[in-house]
Design an enzyme around this catalytic site. Structure first.
Site, PDB file in Angstrom:
ATOM      1  N   GLU A 266       0.876  -1.176   0.000  1.00 35.69           N
ATOM      2  CA  GLU A 266       0.000   0.000   0.000  1.00 35.69           C
ATOM      3  C   GLU A 266       0.909   1.221   0.000  1.00 35.69           C
ATOM      4  OE1 GLU A 266      -2.746   2.524   2.994  1.00 35.69           O
ATOM      5  OE2 GLU A 266      -2.927   0.351   3.184  1.00 35.69           O
ATOM      6  N   CYS A 303      -4.054   7.324   5.392  1.00 29.88           N
ATOM      7  CA  CYS A 303      -3.869   7.139   3.950  1.00 29.88           C
ATOM      8  C   CYS A 303      -5.179   7.302   3.210  1.00 29.88           C
ATOM      9  CB  CYS A 303      -3.243   5.788   3.634  1.00 29.88           C
ATOM     10  SG  CYS A 303      -4.273   4.403   4.037  1.00 29.88           S
TER      11      CYS A 303
END
Length: 531
Positions: A266, A303
């Site tokens: 990620e 995020c």
């Protein structure tokens, strides 16, 4: 969810492709509120120590084969973490400045993940069992085929900085890998080494208490150790949460090994939001307040922070910005996870604010010697219609800032969306009538956002990721390097591979594939679902 960009960019990119240093450095715990070291926690692992850790984990694979024992490990780890909550939260707060309230919730999420994967292991549906008996009447004929999934082997986990629990040593990558039957070697994040050591000791104790080799979970420190880990021939897959540069360097290293391995990384995400003109007219104040809360939550260090917004020009959009200005101006300065992130944030917003045509109604940046202040930038969406210097605004800036691009037509919206990279989330704010279909455009915008993200929200905000079976925390590159999810119970699929047995005598088959189903696992037999 993951939810941070790693501070290891420079070191990890520099290290990939080079030999690990012979001498290792001490690992210090640092107070982000002051920038001063707290204590020496460990030493960075040498290449030999990484090798020992991986080989120890590899040797522990057989002990994880029993599903009952695996489920017991996950539940015992959750119980021990709950029992040590006072010490875990104290250590994490001292190293991250995230605060006891936030960390208490994160610990609850972490232990809930462990228990959820224990239930997945107990049920057995993740094995994805298919049995097709001999069928000589088919053209061509079918042999006897029996398929299920087996663990890959040792998994390398690279911890995130902004989730020292839920995306770190005891987090979702570790929990899902252990649930799959894969031992784990965790590369600790340098922002919370003491917390990592504490959590690793709890997990290893849980392993011992349920009769497993403690090496089913091992911790190493150091940038070079992380590179040695991704290279090790006995490591079969990796999970990473961090920056685009650091993650891409490790991803490339995983792909260029003599035997390439899956790298579930990620990396970065802009998380665009589209506000329709009708939505702004209907509830501009509500949208402005919600956006302010979401983009500044946790000092903008999620995020899934909404980092880019397409909002209408004109009166409804003006009301939205007025509310956003008022709400953001009331946000207190906050401490970021470390001073390197703070410096990168201050420099990043200054560079963006200096672009022609960009305004800063509330200027983000340095809030003090150790803090940052939230803010946002605005510009006409037309400046983003073609490639140019404003493309910097289409890259994530980690911290409490968002960019509001004002559009004047539907063509500008679709034009800007067509230039966006992959994201974890995309959000659509629509009016009530657009949701019912009474006003056109809602379905078209939803269809335009779907290729951009793994999770598409309507009339919500992306910060906050439910740990649910239907969750998808992952998206097109650079949000992630694979199509899998790192949140939710289907995250277990990353660490498994399917195997089919053909025309194999019953006595030789794994119990899960035998006709009498002695382990009572869910399966599909000759096209019909059982259990």
């Amino acid at each position: 969810m993951a939810e941070v960009r790693s501070t290891a960019d420079r070191a990890e990119v520099h290290a990939v492709g080079k030999e690990a240093a012979v001498a290792t450095a001490p690992v210090w715990s640092v107070d982000p509120r002051t920038g001063k070291p707290r204590e020496q926690v460990a030493q960075e692992a040498t290449a030999e120590e990484v090798d020992l850790a991986v080989r120890g984990a590899h040797a522990a694979r057989a002990a994880l084969a029993d599903r009952t024992t695996r489920a017991a490990l996950l539940r015992r780890a959750a119980d021990l973490l709950d029992g040590a909550s006072e010490y875990v939260i104290e250590a994490a707060d001292a190293e991250t400045a995230l605060g006891p309230v936030r960390l208490t919730g994160e610990l609850a999420r972490t232990t809930a993940q462990l228990r959820a994967f224990a239930e997945v292991v107990d049920e057995g549906a993740f094995l994805d069992v298919y049995i097709d008996h001999v069928d000589a009447e088919r053209t061509p004929p079918w042999p006897d085929l029996r398929r299920y999934k087996v663990p890959l082997g040792v998994v390398a986990v690279y911890s995130a900085s902004n989730f020292p629990l839920a995306f770190s040593v005891p987090g979702g990558d570790t929990a899902s890998a252990l649930a799959a039957g894969c031992p784990v070697v965790v590369k600790a994040h340098p922002d919370h080494p003491a917390t990592s050591e504490l959590c690793a000791s709890v997990l290893r104790r849980a392993a011992a208490e349920v009769g497993l080799d403690e090496n089913v979970i091992t911790l190493v420190h150091g940038f070079d150790a992380g590179v040695e880990l991704i290279r090790h021939p006995l490591v079969t897959a990796a999970g990473f949460t961090g920056s685009v540069r650091g993650g891409r360097a490790l991803f490339d290293a995983a792909a260029t090994r003599p035997t390439p391995i899956p790298f579930h990384g990620e990396l970065g995400s802009l998380n665009p939001v589209v506000v329709t003109e009708a939505a702004a007219a209907e509830r501009a104040e509500q949208i402005g307040t919600g956006l302010a809360g979401s983009m500044s939550l946790g000092v903008g260090q999620f995020c899934t922070k909404p980092g880019f917004v397409l909002a209408p020009a004109g009166e409804p959009g003006d009301r939205l910005l007025k509310t956003l200005t008022a709400a953001v101006s009331e946000t207190e300065p906050g401490v970021m996870l470390d001073h390197r992130m703070r410096d990168a944030f201050v420099a990043g917003v200054a560079e963006r604010a200096a672009l022609p045509g960009v305004d800063a109604p509330i200027t983000p940046g340095a809030g003090g010697e150790h803090t940052v202040s939230a803010g946002f930038l605005t510009l006409p969406a037309a400046l983003l219609a073609a490639e140019g210097p404003h493309d910097l605004l289409l890259e994530e800036c980690f911290g409490p800032v968002t960019v509001v691009a004002r559009y004047t037509s539907a063509d500008e919206v679709t034009g800007v969306l067509s230039r966006l990279p992959g994201n974890l989330t995309a959000t659509l704010q629509i009016a009530e009538e657009e949701g019912t279909g009474a006003l056109p455009g809602g379905a078209e915008l939803l269809a335009a956002l779907t290729p951009l993200a793994g999770r598409v929200l309507v009339n919500g905000w992306p910060t906050g990721v439910a740990v649910a079976p239907a969750q998808q925390h992952g998206g097109p590159y650079p949000a992630t390097t694979s199509t899998s999810t790192s949140v939710g119970t289907t995250a277990i699929e990353r660490w498994l591979r399917p195997v089919s047995y053909q025309s194999t005598p019953e006595a030789l088959l794994p119990p899960e594939l035998r006709d009498d189903n002695p382990l009572d696992v869910p399966r599909r037999v000759d096209g019909r679902r059982e259990n």
